[in-house]
Write a protein that holds these residues in place. Structure first.
Motif, PDB file in Angstrom:
ATOM      1  N   LYS A  85       0.835  -1.190   0.000  1.00 18.00           N
ATOM      2  CA  LYS A  85       0.000   0.000   0.000  1.00 18.00           C
ATOM      3  C   LYS A  85       0.878   1.252   0.000  1.00 18.00           C
ATOM      4  CE  LYS A  85      -2.254   0.601   3.735  1.00 18.00           C
ATOM      5  NZ  LYS A  85      -3.252   0.426   4.802  1.00 18.00           N
ATOM      6  N   GLN A  86       0.577   2.193  -0.908  1.00 19.80           N
ATOM      7  CA  GLN A  86       1.332   3.432  -0.993  1.00 19.80           C
ATOM      8  C   GLN A  86       0.381   4.579  -1.322  1.00 19.80           C
ATOM      9  OE1 GLN A  86       3.526   4.145  -4.868  1.00 19.80           O
ATOM     10  NE2 GLN A  86       3.418   1.884  -4.937  1.00 19.80           N
ATOM     11  N   LYS A  87       0.861   5.806  -1.085  1.00 18.62           N
ATOM     12  CA  LYS A  87       0.081   7.000  -1.393  1.00 18.62           C
ATOM     13  C   LYS A  87       0.557   7.610  -2.700  1.00 18.62           C
ATOM     14  CE  LYS A  87      -1.006   8.270   3.383  1.00 18.62           C
ATOM     15  NZ  LYS A  87      -0.905   9.329   4.429  1.00 18.62           N
ATOM     16  N   GLU A 109      -2.119  11.900  -2.292  1.00 17.18           N
ATOM     17  CA  GLU A 109      -2.259  11.323  -0.948  1.00 17.18           C
ATOM     18  C   GLU A 109      -3.341  10.252  -0.864  1.00 17.18           C
ATOM     19  OE1 GLU A 109      -0.073  11.952   1.373  1.00 17.18           O
ATOM     20  OE2 GLU A 109       0.910  13.329  -0.027  1.00 17.18           O
ATOM     21  N   ARG A 110      -3.813   9.777  -1.976  1.00 15.05           N
ATOM     22  CA  ARG A 110      -4.791   8.688  -1.951  1.00 15.05           C
ATOM     23  C   ARG A 110      -4.049   7.354  -1.836  1.00 15.05           C
ATOM     24  NH1 ARG A 110      -9.767   7.849  -6.276  1.00 15.05           N
ATOM     25  NH2 ARG A 110     -10.770   6.095  -5.195  1.00 15.05           N
ATOM     26  N   GLU A 111      -4.514   6.447  -0.974  1.00 15.44           N
ATOM     27  CA  GLU A 111      -3.863   5.165  -0.755  1.00 15.44           C
ATOM     28  C   GLU A 111      -4.314   4.173  -1.822  1.00 15.44           C
ATOM     29  OE1 GLU A 111      -4.667   3.953   3.218  1.00 15.44           O
ATOM     30  OE2 GLU A 111      -3.031   5.159   4.052  1.00 15.44           O
ATOM     31  N   ALA A 125      -6.885   1.107  -2.316  1.00 16.66           N
ATOM     32  CA  ALA A 125      -6.384   0.270  -1.232  1.00 16.66           C
ATOM     33  C   ALA A 125      -7.490  -0.213  -0.309  1.00 16.66           C
ATOM     34  CB  ALA A 125      -5.333   1.039  -0.423  1.00 16.66           C
TER      35      ALA A 125
END
Length: 654
Positions: free
Chosen positions: A484-486, A514-516, A534
C-alpha cells in the motif's frame, strides 16, 4: 570390614609369607595399618575385599554363617546356559547341521562293528578323503560327541562359549569420563579421549589406573555399546539425527493426481558461463515439478533467484500444463512474498496485520503449502536437481561441480582460453533437454502400476481435469502487486532491483494526491501499471511510465528538459482550470456578510418601548458653553488634509 594378616593371606593363597610381603610392598595388594588381632600391636593388615574373587569365595566358604561370594567363571569353566538355534548365524547353523549328521552317521555305523578302534580309524580316513578341507580326528569326534549329548551347539561347531559376554575390563568411572569427552559435537578422536581419560583417572581414581585396558578395548566397546542414534545425535547434531535416525512420514501418492500439487524450488547450475557483460558467473534455475508424475512443468533461468523469477516460472508452467491446485514451497523469500503466496511461516508482528490485497496464488485459486524448516527430505525436486546436475550440467565445458572435489582440473585452463558457454546457449539447450530427455525418461516413483511408462505418460494418464485461463485474464492474475502506498507528486512507483520506476498521468495524479492505492504490474512489461484503491481493491486507472520526468543530474539538453517542463506546465494549467469559478452572482465573503446583516437588521431588529414613561428633569437652565474667541474661527478642511498627507510622506522618508 574384615582384615587378614600377611600369614593368613599366605595360607589362603597357599604361598609363602615372603611372597605376600613382596606383593604388598609393590602395591599389588592394598594394605592398611591395623592392630594385630592377638598382640594388639600396629601391623599391616589386608582387607578381604582387596583379595581376588576366588580367594574371597574360599575365605567365606570356610565360614558357615556367611554365603560364599559369586565366582567369576574362567574360560575353562563350562557354562550351563547353552545358546539356541536362533542365536547362531547362518554359517554356524550350516556347520552345526554338518557335524550333527556326521556324528549320527559315525554312531550308527560304529555300533555294527566289534572292533571300535579299527572302525574309528577307517571312518576318519574316509572322512578325510571325502572332506579334505575339514580337520577330523578321533579326539575331535569324541569332543564333539560329548557336546552333542549336552546340546552344546558352541561345542559342536568348535566355538568357545561366551562366558564373558556383556562384560568388559574398563572401569565404569573411566568409561563414563571417556564417553563424556568423545560424545561431543567437536568430534574428538578416540586416541585423544583415551589419553584424557587416563590423565583424569590418575588425578581422581589412582587405584584404577592399572585396570585401564588398551585403547583398542575402548574402540571395541564403542562399536558394541554406543548406538548409532546416540552417536549421531551427540557428535553430528540435531539435524543429522533427524535426517538419519528419526522415523519419517511416508507419503502415499495413490489419491494424488496430476496437477494436484506442484513443488517449487531454486537450483544453482554447476556451470560457469559468460553473461551479457562478458563476465563469468553461474545461472540459477527456478522450477516447478508435478508431484504425481515428476514432470518438470515450468521453469525460468535467471541471474539471481528472486520473486520475479518465481512468477515467470509459474506463468511458463501454467501456459503449458494448466493451473495447479496446490503449490509446495520452502521458506525462501523468493516464494514467501506478500503478493505471490503470502508470508507463510514468516507471518508475525506487524507484517501479519497489514491490509494486503489478494495474492497471486489466491487470485489463481492455488493453495500454498510450506515445508518444515531445514527438512530437505520433504521436497522430491531435490532429486530432480541432482539429475539436472549429472545429466545436463556435465555436458558443458564450463562444468564446475557442486564441491571442490567435483571441480575438473582443466576448468582454469578453459576459463583462461575463453572456452566457456554463454547464457543464451544454456537456455536454448535446457529447453530442448527438458521436454526431449527429462520429461520422457522412465517414471521413477513408488507406484508400481506406472513402471515402464515415461513421466509425461504418467501425467497424461492421471490428469482428470485441467484448469486454464485466457491469456489476457492470466496476464492480469499474474501481475505483481506493491504494498500500500500514497499517490505522490510524481505518481506511483514500482521497485525493481532496488530502483524506483515512476508511473503517472499528470491530470489524474494531481487530482488524487495522498490517496492510498495498490499498484499491479507485469515484470516482463513495465510500460504500464494498473492502479487499485487500497480500501476496496477496485480498479482506478492505468498509468504509463513517467519517462518524461526523468533526467540525468547534469542534463543540459534543452529538448529533454522542455518535455519535463511541458508536463509541469500542463499540470499547472489543468489545476488552474479546475480552480476557475463562474462570474454569475459572484459575491465575496464581505458582501455576503453585509447582505446577511442588512437582511436580519431590516427584518429582525426592532426596539420596543413600554407604555409607561418616567420623565427625568432638572431645575437649572441650560446654557450653551462656548470657547472665548471661537466666534471669529474659520475651519479649512482642505488645508488640514494637505498637511496630513505631507506629514505621512515625511514619516516614510525619515
Amino acid at each position: 570390614m574384615e582384615y587378614l594378616t600377611i600369614r593368613q593371606t599366605a595360607e589362603l593363597k597357599k604361598c609363602s609369607v615372603r611372597y605376600v610381603r613382596q606383593l604388598c610392598s609393590e602395591g599389588k595388594i592394598k594394605t592398611e595399618i591395623q592392630p594385630h588381632p592377638q598382640n594388639k600391636k600396629p601391623c599391616y593388615m589386608i582387607p578381604v575385599t582387596e583379595l581376588p574373587a576366588d580367594l574371597q569365595a574360599v575365605y567365606y566358604g570356610k565360614r558357615k554363617n556367611i554365603p560364599p561370594a559369586p565366582v567369576r567363571k574362567n574360560k575353562k569353566t563350562k557354562t550351563e546356559n547353552f545358546p539356541t538355534i536362533e542365536e547362531l548365524s547362518e554359517k554356524e547353523r550350516n556347520e552345526l547341521c554338518f557335524w550333527c549328521g556326521l556324528l549320527r552317521e559315525w554312531q550308527s555305523r560304529r555300533s555294527q562293528y566289534e572292533s571300535k578302534c579299527i572302525f574309528d580309524r577307517d571312518f576318519i580316513g574316509e572322512c578325510r578323503l571325502k572332506y579334505p578341507d575339514i580337520k577330523i580326528s578321533t579326539d575331535i569326534l569324541y569332543r564333539k560327541l560329548s557336546a552333542y549329548k549336552n546340546n552344546d551347539y558352541y561345542g559342536i561347531i568348535g566355538r568357545h562359549s561366551p562366558w564373558n559376554a556383556g562384560k568388559n575390563s574398563i572401569p565404569e568411572p573411566v568409561w563414563e569420563n571417556f564417553l563424556y569427552n568423545w560424545l561431543d559435537e567437536n568430534k574428538p578422536s578416540v586416541a585423544m579421549c583415551y589419553r584424557s581419560a587416563v590423565d583424569w583417572t590418575a588425578d581422581f581414581y589412582p587405584e584404577l589406573l592399572e585396570k585401564i585396558p588398551t585403547e583398542m578395548t575402548f574402540r571395541r566397546r564403542i562399536e558394541k555399546d554406543v548406538s548409532v542414534s546416540v552417536k549421531t545425535l551427540l557428535r553430528d547434531g540435531e539435524k543429522a539425527f533427524n535426517d538419519r535416525c528419526v522415523p519419517y512420514i511416508m507419503r502415499m501418492y495413490d489419491k494424488l493426481s496430476a496437477n494436484s500439487c506442484w513443488i517449487a524450488d531454486n537450483h544453482t547450475f554447476d556451470i560457469q558461463s559468460y553473461g551479457d557483460d562478458n563476465k563469468t558467473h553461474r545461472l540459477y534455475l527456478t522450477a516447478f515439478l508435478d508431484a504425481k508424475s515428476g514432470v518438470l512443468t515450468g521453469w525460468n533461468i535467471t541471474e539471481s533467484p528472486d520473486s520475479q523469477s518465481t512468477v515467470l516460472a509459474l506463468r511458463h508452467g501454467i501456459m503449458r500444463f494448466g493451473i495447479p491446485e496446490c503449490i509446495y514451497v520452502d521458506n525462501g523469500r523468493e516464494f514467501l512474498t506478500h503478493d505471490i503466496g503470502g508470508r507463510g511461516h514468516r507471518t508475525g508482528g506487524n507484517l501479519s496485520a497489514e491490509n494486503n490485497p489478494p495474492t497471486i496464488f489466491q487470485t489463481l485459486g492455488i493453495e500454498m503449502r510450506n515445508a518444515i524448516v531445514r527438512n530437505a527430505k520433504a521436497k522430491p525436486i531435490e532429486r530432480t536437481f541432482c539429475t539436472v546436475k549429472n545429466q545436463f550440467s556435465r555436458l558443458f565445458s564450463g562444468f564446475c561441480g557442486g564441491t571442490v572435489l567435483e571441480k575438473p582440473e582443466s576448468l582454469k585452463r578453459r576459463i583462461k582460453d575463453g572456452k566457456l558457454p554463454c547464457d543464451y546457449e544454456i537456455r536454448e539447450v535446457f529447453e530442448k533437454w527438458i521436454d526431449g530427455v527429462y520429461n520422457l525418461q522412465a517414471y521413477g516413483g513408488s507406484e508400481t502400476c506406472f513402471k515402464g511408462l515415461s513421466r509425461l505418460d504418467v501425467w497424461n494418464r492421471t490428469i482428470h481435469e485441467i484448469r486454464k485461463a485466457p491469456e489476457s485474464a492470466l496476464n492480469l492474475m499474474l501481475m505483481r502487486t506493491t504494498r500500500k502506498q500514497k499517490i505522490k507528486r510524481n505518481g506511483v512507483y514500482v521497485t525493481i532491483c532496488g530502483e524506483k520506476i515512476w508511473f503517472t498521468e499528470p491530470e489524474k495524479t494531481i487530482m488524487n494526491l495522498e490517496r492510498e492505492v495498490y499498484v499491479r504490474y507485469n515484470p516482463a512489461d513495465l510500460r504500464n501499471v494498473r492502479i487499485y484503491d487500497a480500501m476496496s481493491d477496485r480498479f482506478l486507472f492505468t498509468w504509463a511510465v513517467a519517462d518524461n520526468l526523468m533526467a540525468d543530474y547534469l542534463e543540459e539538453n534543452i529538448e529533454t528538459l522542455s518535455d519535463a517542463n511541458a508536463v509541469i506546465r500542463q499540470t499547472k494549467k489543468f489545476v488552474r482550470e479546475q480552480a476557475k469559478l463562474s462570474n454569475k452572482q459572484r459575491l465575496t465573503l464581505l458582501d455576503m456578510t453585509v447582505r446577511k446583516a442588512q437582511y436580519r437588521k431590516d427584518n429582525n431588529f426592532s426596539i420596543q418601548h413600554p407604555n409607561k414613561i418616567v420623565p427625568v428633569i432638572i431645575n437649572e437652565e441650560y446654557e450653551e458653553l462656548m470657547v472665548a474667541g471661537s466666534e471669529n474661527i474659520t475651519i479649512d478642511l482642505d488645508k488640514m488634509t494637505r498637511n496630513a498627507e505631507m506629514r505621512k510622506k515625511s514619516d516614510v522618508y525619515r
